[in-house]
Each structure stands twice: as C-alpha cells, then as structure tokens.
Design an enzyme around this catalytic site. Sequence first.
Site, PDB file in Angstrom:
ATOM      1  N   ALA A  83      32.933  66.922  34.786  1.00  0.00           N
ATOM      2  CA  ALA A  83      31.074  66.997  34.941  1.00  0.00           C
ATOM      3  C   ALA A  83      30.890  66.292  36.205  1.00  0.00           C
ATOM      4  CB  ALA A  83      30.616  66.349  33.238  1.00  0.00           C
ATOM      5  N   THR A 130      37.495  67.197  44.688  1.00  0.00           N
ATOM      6  CA  THR A 130      37.348  67.935  45.974  1.00  0.00           C
ATOM      7  C   THR A 130      38.312  68.302  47.167  1.00  0.00           C
ATOM      8  OG1 THR A 130      36.019  69.748  47.346  1.00  0.00           O
ATOM      9  CG2 THR A 130      35.294  67.444  46.018  1.00  0.00           C
ATOM     10  N   ASP A 131      38.735  69.244  48.137  1.00  0.00           N
ATOM     11  CA  ASP A 131      39.527  68.714  49.057  1.00  0.00           C
ATOM     12  C   ASP A 131      38.188  68.097  50.428  1.00  0.00           C
ATOM     13  OD1 ASP A 131      38.242  71.296  48.722  1.00  0.00           O
ATOM     14  OD2 ASP A 131      40.331  72.711  49.880  1.00  0.00           O
ATOM     15  N   GLU A 132      36.353  68.572  49.610  1.00  0.00           N
ATOM     16  CA  GLU A 132      35.850  68.605  50.993  1.00  0.00           C
ATOM     17  C   GLU A 132      36.179  66.507  50.824  1.00  0.00           C
ATOM     18  OE1 GLU A 132      32.261  70.367  49.882  1.00  0.00           O
ATOM     19  OE2 GLU A 132      32.860  72.393  49.309  1.00  0.00           O
ATOM     20  N   TYR A 154      27.237  66.955  49.409  1.00  0.00           N
ATOM     21  CA  TYR A 154      27.722  67.046  47.741  1.00  0.00           C
ATOM     22  C   TYR A 154      29.237  66.504  47.779  1.00  0.00           C
ATOM     23  CZ  TYR A 154      31.846  69.443  45.198  1.00  0.00           C
ATOM     24  OH  TYR A 154      32.786  69.176  44.082  1.00  0.00           O
ATOM     25  N   ALA A 156      29.849  63.782  49.971  1.00  0.00           N
ATOM     26  CA  ALA A 156      29.764  61.996  49.555  1.00  0.00           C
ATOM     27  C   ALA A 156      29.610  61.612  48.778  1.00  0.00           C
ATOM     28  CB  ALA A 156      28.798  61.894  50.772  1.00  0.00           C
ATOM     29  N   LYS A 158      31.233  62.713  45.800  1.00  0.00           N
ATOM     30  CA  LYS A 158      32.368  63.321  45.574  1.00  0.00           C
ATOM     31  C   LYS A 158      33.209  62.081  45.936  1.00  0.00           C
ATOM     32  CE  LYS A 158      33.871  65.554  42.223  1.00  0.00           C
ATOM     33  NZ  LYS A 158      34.064  65.587  41.384  1.00  0.00           N
ATOM     34  N   TYR A 211      27.167  83.561  55.941  1.00  0.00           N
ATOM     35  CA  TYR A 211      26.254  82.424  56.681  1.00  0.00           C
ATOM     36  C   TYR A 211      27.237  82.096  57.717  1.00  0.00           C
ATOM     37  CZ  TYR A 211      25.217  80.023  51.835  1.00  0.00           C
ATOM     38  OH  TYR A 211      23.958  80.273  51.165  1.00  0.00           O
TER      39      TYR A 211
HETATM   40  P1  NAD Z   1      30.614  73.575  37.854  1.00  0.00           P
HETATM   41  O1  NAD Z   1      29.395  73.338  38.020  1.00  0.00           O
HETATM   42  O2  NAD Z   1      30.454  74.974  37.337  1.00  0.00           O
HETATM   43  O3  NAD Z   1      30.362  72.592  36.223  1.00  0.00           O
HETATM   44  C1  NAD Z   1      29.688  71.247  36.043  1.00  0.00           C
HETATM   45  C2  NAD Z   1      29.804  71.298  34.227  1.00  0.00           C
HETATM   46  O4  NAD Z   1      28.949  69.732  34.329  1.00  0.00           O
HETATM   47  C3  NAD Z   1      28.437  72.106  33.500  1.00  0.00           C
HETATM   48  O5  NAD Z   1      29.421  72.912  32.941  1.00  0.00           O
HETATM   49  C4  NAD Z   1      27.374  71.711  33.586  1.00  0.00           C
HETATM   50  O6  NAD Z   1      26.984  71.420  32.187  1.00  0.00           O
HETATM   51  C5  NAD Z   1      28.116  69.755  33.726  1.00  0.00           C
HETATM   52  N1  NAD Z   1      27.433  68.548  33.999  1.00  0.00           N
HETATM   53  C6  NAD Z   1      26.663  68.731  34.598  1.00  0.00           C
HETATM   54  N2  NAD Z   1      25.951  67.334  34.924  1.00  0.00           N
HETATM   55  C7  NAD Z   1      26.529  66.745  33.706  1.00  0.00           C
HETATM   56  C8  NAD Z   1      25.739  65.334  33.020  1.00  0.00           C
HETATM   57  N3  NAD Z   1      24.913  64.636  33.986  1.00  0.00           N
HETATM   58  N4  NAD Z   1      26.202  65.231  31.791  1.00  0.00           N
HETATM   59  C9  NAD Z   1      27.455  66.407  31.181  1.00  0.00           C
HETATM   60  N5  NAD Z   1      27.563  67.051  31.444  1.00  0.00           N
HETATM   61  C10 NAD Z   1      27.034  67.968  32.889  1.00  0.00           C
HETATM   62  O7  NAD Z   1      31.937  73.345  38.432  1.00  0.00           O
HETATM   63  P2  NAD Z   1      33.070  73.733  38.272  1.00  0.00           P
HETATM   64  O8  NAD Z   1      32.927  74.336  39.468  1.00  0.00           O
HETATM   65  O9  NAD Z   1      33.842  73.896  37.275  1.00  0.00           O
HETATM   66  O10 NAD Z   1      33.859  72.100  38.772  1.00  0.00           O
HETATM   67  C11 NAD Z   1      34.121  70.649  37.808  1.00  0.00           C
HETATM   68  C12 NAD Z   1      34.472  69.712  38.903  1.00  0.00           C
HETATM   69  O11 NAD Z   1      35.661  70.401  39.731  1.00  0.00           O
HETATM   70  C13 NAD Z   1      33.126  69.817  39.694  1.00  0.00           C
HETATM   71  O12 NAD Z   1      33.740  67.367  39.380  1.00  0.00           O
HETATM   72  C14 NAD Z   1      33.619  69.402  40.625  1.00  0.00           C
HETATM   73  O13 NAD Z   1      33.631  68.836  41.702  1.00  0.00           O
HETATM   74  C15 NAD Z   1      35.203  69.838  40.742  1.00  0.00           C
HETATM   75  N6  NAD Z   1      35.575  71.145  41.467  1.00  0.00           N
HETATM   76  C16 NAD Z   1      35.863  72.250  41.819  1.00  0.00           C
HETATM   77  C17 NAD Z   1      36.101  73.328  42.877  1.00  0.00           C
HETATM   78  C18 NAD Z   1      35.722  74.695  42.958  1.00  0.00           C
HETATM   79  O14 NAD Z   1      35.596  75.363  44.062  1.00  0.00           O
HETATM   80  N7  NAD Z   1      35.233  74.515  42.292  1.00  0.00           N
HETATM   81  C19 NAD Z   1      37.205  72.580  43.778  1.00  0.00           C
HETATM   82  C20 NAD Z   1      38.086  71.234  43.887  1.00  0.00           C
HETATM   83  C21 NAD Z   1      36.998  70.424  42.542  1.00  0.00           C
HETATM   84  O1  DAU Z   2      36.226  72.958  48.641  1.00  0.00           O
HETATM   85  C1  DAU Z   2      36.429  72.725  47.066  1.00  0.00           C
HETATM   86  C2  DAU Z   2      34.529  73.222  47.312  1.00  0.00           C
HETATM   87  O2  DAU Z   2      34.349  74.597  46.918  1.00  0.00           O
HETATM   88  C3  DAU Z   2      34.467  72.490  45.771  1.00  0.00           C
HETATM   89  O3  DAU Z   2      34.305  71.330  45.289  1.00  0.00           O
HETATM   90  C4  DAU Z   2      32.750  72.699  45.365  1.00  0.00           C
HETATM   91  O4  DAU Z   2      31.971  71.817  44.216  1.00  0.00           O
HETATM   92  C5  DAU Z   2      32.799  74.434  45.298  1.00  0.00           C
HETATM   93  O5  DAU Z   2      31.482  74.900  45.599  1.00  0.00           O
HETATM   94  C6  DAU Z   2      33.072  74.856  46.581  1.00  0.00           C
HETATM   95  O6  DAU Z   2      32.156  74.912  47.939  1.00  0.00           O
HETATM   96  P1  DAU Z   2      32.134  75.470  49.175  1.00  0.00           P
HETATM   97  O7  DAU Z   2      30.837  75.134  50.102  1.00  0.00           O
HETATM   98  O8  DAU Z   2      33.449  75.998  49.824  1.00  0.00           O
HETATM   99  O9  DAU Z   2      32.135  77.117  47.966  1.00  0.00           O
HETATM  100  P2  DAU Z   2      30.840  78.187  48.341  1.00  0.00           P
HETATM  101  O10 DAU Z   2      31.421  79.068  47.498  1.00  0.00           O
HETATM  102  O11 DAU Z   2      29.652  77.352  48.161  1.00  0.00           O
HETATM  103  O12 DAU Z   2      31.131  78.875  49.815  1.00  0.00           O
HETATM  104  C7  DAU Z   2      32.093  79.196  50.352  1.00  0.00           C
HETATM  105  C8  DAU Z   2      32.019  79.490  51.417  1.00  0.00           C
HETATM  106  O13 DAU Z   2      31.883  80.478  51.977  1.00  0.00           O
HETATM  107  C9  DAU Z   2      31.559  78.476  52.745  1.00  0.00           C
HETATM  108  O14 DAU Z   2      32.091  78.360  53.533  1.00  0.00           O
HETATM  109  C10 DAU Z   2      29.472  79.138  52.485  1.00  0.00           C
HETATM  110  C11 DAU Z   2      30.123  80.810  52.328  1.00  0.00           C
HETATM  111  N1  DAU Z   2      28.672  81.159  51.975  1.00  0.00           N
HETATM  112  C12 DAU Z   2      29.115  80.873  51.101  1.00  0.00           C
HETATM  113  C13 DAU Z   2      28.053  81.479  50.319  1.00  0.00           C
HETATM  114  C14 DAU Z   2      26.771  80.318  48.544  1.00  0.00           C
HETATM  115  C15 DAU Z   2      28.367  82.567  52.320  1.00  0.00           C
HETATM  116  O15 DAU Z   2      28.539  83.095  54.050  1.00  0.00           O
HETATM  117  N2  DAU Z   2      27.459  83.212  51.529  1.00  0.00           N
HETATM  118  C16 DAU Z   2      27.381  82.392  50.521  1.00  0.00           C
HETATM  119  O16 DAU Z   2      25.834  83.314  49.931  1.00  0.00           O
END
Ligand code: NAD
Ligand code: DAU
Length: 347
Positions: A83, A130-132, A154, A156, A158, A211
């Site tokens: 979450a 996350t790798d961020e 974000y 910071a 994590k 972007y």
């Molecule tokens: P997401 O935004 O799709 O889902 C987050 C979920 O957490 C949602 O279902 C939301 O309702 C729930 N949530 C948010 N705040 C809450 C709270 N206060 N209490 C209970 N539930 C709550 O996120 P995601 O992309 O599935 O990411 C999941 C995890 O993996 C995160 O911790 C994220 O940092 C990490 N992560 C994501 C990515 C990516 O590429 N999406 C990559 C690496 C790590």
């Molecule tokens: O690296 C893992 C992370 O990847 C996760 O921890 C985050 O939860 C997840 O959101 C994701 O972060 P990014 O910022 O890398 O993902 P995003 O899809 O927002 O953007 C991917 C790249 O695309 C980034 O360089 C920004 C760019 N972008 C994004 C959007 C939404 C655009 O150029 N245009 C856009 O409209």
Amino acid sequence: MDKILITGGAGFIGSHVVRKFVSAYPGLQVFNLDMLTYAGNLENLRDVEPAENYQFIKGDITDREFIFNLFADYQFDGVIHLAAESHVDRSIRNPLEFIQTNIIGTVNLMDAARENWHSFSGKRFYHISTDEVYGSLKEGFFIESTPYDPKSPYSASKASSDHFVRAYQNTYGLPIVISNCSNNYGPNQFPEKLIPLMIHNIRNGKELPVYGKGDNIRDWLYVQDHADAIDIIFHKGVNGETYNIGGENEWKNIDLVKLLCKIMDMKLGRKTGSSEKLITFVKDRAGHDFRYAIDASKVSNELGWKPSLQFEEGLEKTVDWYLSNDEWLKNVTSGEYQKYYEDFYSA
Ligand code: NAD
Ligand code: DAU
C-alpha cells in the site's frame, strides 16, 4: 504460516500478488487490506473474490488504532506491504499525502506487528519498494549497495520507509526483507502511468504527452514477473536482506511511445504511422530522474528468479488487455481522474 496480510492488494501490483498467493497457496489465508483510493479497484480482483482462502478488508494504514486492532483480531503471521501513494507527479503536487501513507503507514504496520508478534520466529515483514530510492543514473546499474539518493517527494518517502524498515530490524529484531523494483507494466495499471496513459490516448486519438525530449530511460518489467519475484523473496529471501528486481530492459521514453504507436496502429487496423502524429512534447517533470536500470543478479543467483517475458510480448499482452477491458478503463478514467488529467496536462 497460516495467515498473511497483503496491503494495497486492490492496486496494480498488489492485485497480481494477491491473485498469485491465493491460487498458489490454498492452505494460506490471504487478507487484502486496502483503503481503495483512486488507485485501488476491487474490479481488479473479481475472479479472486469467491476463493475460500481470500478476504478483503477495507481500511487505512495511516489509522493507527484501526491497524493495531486489526493485528490483534487476526494475528497475521506475515505481511507483504505494497500500500502506497505511487505516482511521482502527484507527489510533486502533494508531498504530505506521501509522507503520511508511505512513511507513517509503514511505521504503523511495523509497530502493530511488533506488538502482536510475541515471538518473531516464523514471522516476516516484507516491504515492497522502488529503484527510485537510488536516484538518477548516468552510467552503470543500481545494485543493492548503491547509496540512497532520492530526488522526488515520492522517492524520498519510499527511501524513508526503507530506512525505517531496516531500523526496525536493527533496533527491535523485526524479521524484515525489502525489494526494490524497476518500472512495472501490464494489466490493471492505473492510466496515469506512462504505458496505460499512452494506450488510452492512442485509442481515443488524443495527444500523447511526452515530457521534455523523451530522452529519459526506464527499465521495464512485466507485473506478473514482479509478482513471481515477490513470491520467491517472501518464501526464500534471507531476513535483513535487500533484493533488486528489474527487467534488464531499458527504453528511452520516446522509443517506447513510438513502439506502442506501432503496436496500436496494427491492433486497431490504422495506417502505420498515424498514431505517432499524436506525440506532443510537453513541459518536463520537475526534477525528472534521467535513468533507472537495475542489476538483478543477486535475486537471480541467490534465489533463482528471472523475468519470463520478452518486452514486445508483454506489451502486446498489455495492449490486448486494455483493448478488451474498455469498461474498466472508462470507470477509472471518469470522476476524480478526469479532473486530475485536465488540470495536470493543461498546466
Ligand atoms: P498503486 O497506486 O496502483 O496501488 C496502491 C494501492 O495502495 C491502492 O490499491 C490504494 O488504494 C492502496 N492505498 C493507498 N493508500 C492507502 C492507505 N492509506 N491505506 C490502505 N491502502 C492504501 O501502486 P502500485 O503501482 O501497484 O505499487 C504498489 C507498491 O509497489 C508501492 O509500494 C510502490 O511504491 C511499489 N512499486 C511500484 C512500482 C511500479 O512500477 N508501479 C515499481 C516498484 C515499486
Ligand atoms: O521505477 C519504479 C517506479 O516507476 C515506481 O516506484 C513508481 O511507483 C512508478 O510510478 C514508476 O515511476 P515513473 O515516474 O518512472 O513512472 P511514470 O509511468 O510516471 O513515468 C515513466 C516515464 O515516462 C518517466 O520518465 C516520465 C515519463 N512520462 C510520464 C507520464 C505520465 C511522460 O513522458 N509523459 C507522461 O504523461
């Protein structure tokens, strides 16, 4: 282990993790705690709902009293904590929400675990990160010992939660494990993120907002491969260890958007090159990290995990999923998201 709590199980990655655990471990009771923010969607779990070993609990990890009562009532043996507030652009607009959910929410869960786990034997708190947290790469790859250098609110938040998780092991002996993963893609991802946003806009003939110059690089991994890695790390990972997970699959944003245009033109029977005309270069993200890339050799050598899908195959599966789940997309893009989109992209 008899009972496991998965937080954020109605979100993108969480729903794939829940599905995996419910089907692979019928003897395990899987509880999904999610407060259903804009990113949480029970539609992601319709097929899982009838399973006898699955239960959904609606609740907020920032509500400390609720979390303490929940742990006392259910006596979970393990936690997989996903979450979070997960979108970088939203963190730039509203950092406080990220501090509350990602840092305070994580600390609440660990405190409740400590209070209820009278012995730590056989228990595990698995923090999904996350790798961020490692910052922005110029050359080489992120490894587990790369110094933390988060650059967005974000990342910071994590990074801070990762530090708290390690501090809880060091201070209280809490049995923890952490993984840091690269960018996920696949079915059920909320269309604020790059890949589903582009699929949605191409489908609807809307501008494709790239972007800056589109030169930024991300390392993409199919979400089910991430769920497999989480399963392996939860069961075989060593307490106190960190594992990096990634796809060894780096793409410049602009090249990825062009590839998506090509796939979509083919799928929609449009003339080759027609969707590319929708590409629009827009104002860059503030503090935009240039490149992420993961060296996943630790999880691969020590625990035997490897990504299973080639990127083109994963992208096609993803596009097919979005094209055949129009209703899902319509539901999540109406209401709050519609307002966010108009406001954000017109700024
Ligand atoms: P997401 O935004 O799709 O889902 C987050 C979920 O957490 C949602 O279902 C939301 O309702 C729930 N949530 C948010 N705040 C809450 C709270 N206060 N209490 C209970 N539930 C709550 O996120 P995601 O992309 O599935 O990411 C999941 C995890 O993996 C995160 O911790 C994220 O940092 C990490 N992560 C994501 C990515 C990516 O590429 N999406 C990559 C690496 C790590
Ligand atoms: O690296 C893992 C992370 O990847 C996760 O921890 C985050 O939860 C997840 O959101 C994701 O972060 P990014 O910022 O890398 O993902 P995003 O899809 O927002 O953007 C991917 C790249 O695309 C980034 O360089 C920004 C760019 N972008 C994004 C959007 C939404 C655009 O150029 N245009 C856009 O409209």
